[in-house]
Design a protein around this motif. Sequence first.
Motif, PDB file in Angstrom:
ATOM      1  N   ARG A 112     -20.040 -24.157  21.780  1.00 33.51           N
ATOM      2  CA  ARG A 112     -19.958 -23.953  23.222  1.00 33.51           C
ATOM      3  C   ARG A 112     -20.432 -22.565  23.647  1.00 33.51           C
ATOM      4  O   ARG A 112     -20.446 -22.249  24.838  1.00 33.51           O
ATOM      5  CB  ARG A 112     -18.502 -24.153  23.706  1.00 33.51           C
ATOM      6  CG  ARG A 112     -17.918 -25.519  23.425  1.00 33.51           C
ATOM      7  CD  ARG A 112     -18.715 -26.635  24.085  1.00 33.51           C
ATOM      8  NE  ARG A 112     -18.985 -26.343  25.478  1.00 33.51           N
ATOM      9  CZ  ARG A 112     -20.177 -26.467  26.044  1.00 33.51           C
ATOM     10  NH1 ARG A 112     -21.214 -26.881  25.324  1.00 33.51           N
ATOM     11  NH2 ARG A 112     -20.352 -26.186  27.323  1.00 33.51           N
ATOM     12  N   ARG A 132     -22.952 -27.828  29.747  1.00 28.08           N
ATOM     13  CA  ARG A 132     -22.815 -29.187  29.238  1.00 28.08           C
ATOM     14  C   ARG A 132     -23.863 -30.088  29.881  1.00 28.08           C
ATOM     15  O   ARG A 132     -24.105 -30.012  31.084  1.00 28.08           O
ATOM     16  CB  ARG A 132     -21.417 -29.740  29.517  1.00 28.08           C
ATOM     17  CG  ARG A 132     -20.311 -29.065  28.715  1.00 28.08           C
ATOM     18  CD  ARG A 132     -18.983 -29.742  28.980  1.00 28.08           C
ATOM     19  NE  ARG A 132     -17.882 -29.098  28.289  1.00 28.08           N
ATOM     20  CZ  ARG A 132     -17.498 -29.379  27.050  1.00 28.08           C
ATOM     21  NH1 ARG A 132     -18.161 -30.307  26.368  1.00 28.08           N
ATOM     22  NH2 ARG A 132     -16.480 -28.755  26.490  1.00 28.08           N
ATOM     23  N   ALA A 137     -20.292 -35.293  32.073  1.00 28.54           N
ATOM     24  CA  ALA A 137     -19.658 -34.302  31.209  1.00 28.54           C
ATOM     25  C   ALA A 137     -18.879 -33.287  32.031  1.00 28.54           C
ATOM     26  O   ALA A 137     -19.263 -32.933  33.156  1.00 28.54           O
ATOM     27  CB  ALA A 137     -20.720 -33.592  30.376  1.00 28.54           C
ATOM     28  N   ASP A 138     -17.774 -32.813  31.458  1.00 25.10           N
ATOM     29  CA  ASP A 138     -16.970 -31.776  32.107  1.00 25.10           C
ATOM     30  C   ASP A 138     -17.766 -30.477  32.105  1.00 25.10           C
ATOM     31  O   ASP A 138     -18.148 -29.975  31.044  1.00 25.10           O
ATOM     32  CB  ASP A 138     -15.658 -31.608  31.345  1.00 25.10           C
ATOM     33  CG  ASP A 138     -14.714 -30.623  32.029  1.00 25.10           C
ATOM     34  OD1 ASP A 138     -15.098 -30.057  33.073  1.00 25.10           O
ATOM     35  OD2 ASP A 138     -13.600 -30.423  31.512  1.00 25.10           O
ATOM     36  N   PRO A 139     -18.034 -29.875  33.253  1.00 26.78           N
ATOM     37  CA  PRO A 139     -18.847 -28.651  33.292  1.00 26.78           C
ATOM     38  C   PRO A 139     -18.124 -27.429  32.748  1.00 26.78           C
ATOM     39  O   PRO A 139     -18.753 -26.399  32.500  1.00 26.78           O
ATOM     40  CB  PRO A 139     -19.164 -28.491  34.783  1.00 26.78           C
ATOM     41  CG  PRO A 139     -18.028 -29.167  35.479  1.00 26.78           C
ATOM     42  CD  PRO A 139     -17.635 -30.317  34.610  1.00 26.78           C
ATOM     43  N   LEU A 140     -16.816 -27.513  32.578  1.00 22.09           N
ATOM     44  CA  LEU A 140     -16.032 -26.369  32.123  1.00 22.09           C
ATOM     45  C   LEU A 140     -15.766 -26.456  30.624  1.00 22.09           C
ATOM     46  O   LEU A 140     -15.678 -27.543  30.050  1.00 22.09           O
ATOM     47  CB  LEU A 140     -14.706 -26.306  32.879  1.00 22.09           C
ATOM     48  CG  LEU A 140     -14.805 -26.208  34.407  1.00 22.09           C
ATOM     49  CD1 LEU A 140     -13.414 -26.168  35.024  1.00 22.09           C
ATOM     50  CD2 LEU A 140     -15.618 -24.984  34.820  1.00 22.09           C
ATOM     51  N   THR A 141     -15.633 -25.283  30.002  1.00 20.82           N
ATOM     52  CA  THR A 141     -15.333 -25.187  28.569  1.00 20.82           C
ATOM     53  C   THR A 141     -13.903 -24.707  28.397  1.00 20.82           C
ATOM     54  O   THR A 141     -13.497 -23.707  28.998  1.00 20.82           O
ATOM     55  CB  THR A 141     -16.299 -24.214  27.876  1.00 20.82           C
ATOM     56  OG1 THR A 141     -17.629 -24.751  27.943  1.00 20.82           O
ATOM     57  CG2 THR A 141     -15.922 -24.010  26.420  1.00 20.82           C
ATOM     58  N   THR A 142     -13.146 -25.408  27.565  1.00 26.75           N
ATOM     59  CA  THR A 142     -11.734 -25.089  27.358  1.00 26.75           C
ATOM     60  C   THR A 142     -11.574 -23.956  26.358  1.00 26.75           C
ATOM     61  O   THR A 142     -12.271 -23.904  25.336  1.00 26.75           O
ATOM     62  CB  THR A 142     -10.976 -26.329  26.855  1.00 26.75           C
ATOM     63  OG1 THR A 142     -11.166 -27.406  27.773  1.00 26.75           O
ATOM     64  CG2 THR A 142      -9.490 -26.041  26.717  1.00 26.75           C
ATOM     65  N   LYS A 156     -10.048 -22.149  31.356  1.00 31.33           N
ATOM     66  CA  LYS A 156     -11.341 -22.819  31.406  1.00 31.33           C
ATOM     67  C   LYS A 156     -12.426 -21.791  31.706  1.00 31.33           C
ATOM     68  O   LYS A 156     -12.194 -20.813  32.425  1.00 31.33           O
ATOM     69  CB  LYS A 156     -11.351 -23.894  32.493  1.00 31.33           C
ATOM     70  CG  LYS A 156     -10.358 -25.038  32.283  1.00 31.33           C
ATOM     71  CD  LYS A 156     -10.875 -26.042  31.269  1.00 31.33           C
ATOM     72  CE  LYS A 156      -9.975 -27.271  31.218  1.00 31.33           C
ATOM     73  NZ  LYS A 156     -10.490 -28.299  30.277  1.00 31.33           N
ATOM     74  N   GLU A 158     -16.541 -21.186  33.000  1.00 29.94           N
ATOM     75  CA  GLU A 158     -17.688 -21.768  33.672  1.00 29.94           C
ATOM     76  C   GLU A 158     -18.940 -21.615  32.809  1.00 29.94           C
ATOM     77  O   GLU A 158     -19.034 -20.717  31.969  1.00 29.94           O
ATOM     78  CB  GLU A 158     -17.914 -21.089  35.020  1.00 29.94           C
ATOM     79  CG  GLU A 158     -16.869 -21.402  36.064  1.00 29.94           C
ATOM     80  CD  GLU A 158     -17.195 -20.750  37.398  1.00 29.94           C
ATOM     81  OE1 GLU A 158     -17.986 -19.783  37.389  1.00 29.94           O
ATOM     82  OE2 GLU A 158     -16.666 -21.210  38.427  1.00 29.94           O
TER      83      GLU A 158
END
Length: 331
Positions: A112, A132, A137-142, A156, A158
């Motif tokens: 990521r 992403r 797809a979820d635009p945010l990264t956990t 999260k 961006e």
Amino acid sequence: MKKKRRNLAPYWLILPSLVYLALFFAYPMARGLILSVWDDEALLPLRSEANLESSESGSFHQGTQVEILGQQGNLLTDTLGDEVNLLTELWFNVTGEDVDGNNIEGWVPESRIRVREEADDGTPLMGTVRRRLGSGADPLTTVFAEPSENAAEIGKLEASAEMQIADTATLEVWYQIRGEEDGQTYEGWVPSRFIQVFGDEVSGRVDRGTSGEFTLGFFEKMFNDRFFGPAVRTTLLLMVIIIPTQFVLAIIMALVIQARLKFNSIFLYIFAIPLGVSDLAVGILFFSIFTQNGLLNSILQGLGLIDAAQPYLTADTRGWIIAAILSFWVT
């Protein structure tokens, strides 16, 4: 009466020979016998959780077909770079601003983060969050509290956000597998290095285990090998030819020496030549003579007796005859 002291000199003289026999004969033979009936990698224990400290939930024999149910990464503490089938994940410990503008610190998978700056030794220092792909797809990264997707989420990120990389962690992937053993179904976790995953990525086989058991499988494999029968026949044939021939030659040589003929010392010298030449040198000599590009083929071709070089050292051309001649010479 004065007690006679035992002479220990002969025992001390023979001691080095006994040590030599124990180290280079008895121990290798015993070790070989043990290895022939003991498989060190026969069984792979299953764990109830994805760590070595958890309880066992069963075991599979080497070669068992299994179903891949899931996977999880665990921190890799040992150096296992040479392990076959080893699957690892790299995680970054990052610091930066989350979607709410708060400074956070946590762990993100290496997949990521796009590394933008590295130190001289290749250590990542700074990167940006990857975007992403895909409409759903979820635009945010956990961001996780620990280098694991099972850890608590702390924020999260961006896409394209800049992050400082403070540390890295390498995880070994564990597979959750299910399969049958002795008619019973077992399910549990095993390290990836013990599983060979097939192309469909949902099935595989146990490549090897971590514990051993008594087995006759090695003997079965040997007996079923297509070269076993010919090897036994060749060995028996060599025994039938070599042993009687050597016995007859030994009697003849002994009678010649005992007869004290005119050139007795010359005969004795000729008979003793093989004793003064090492087995390695004899092997190299015979190989240089009988190999396809060796001395024998060169002489025969030079005399016009053969048109092409003959392969003497193959089973198809009775290479055992060369082995018999070599045995006569050495012995």
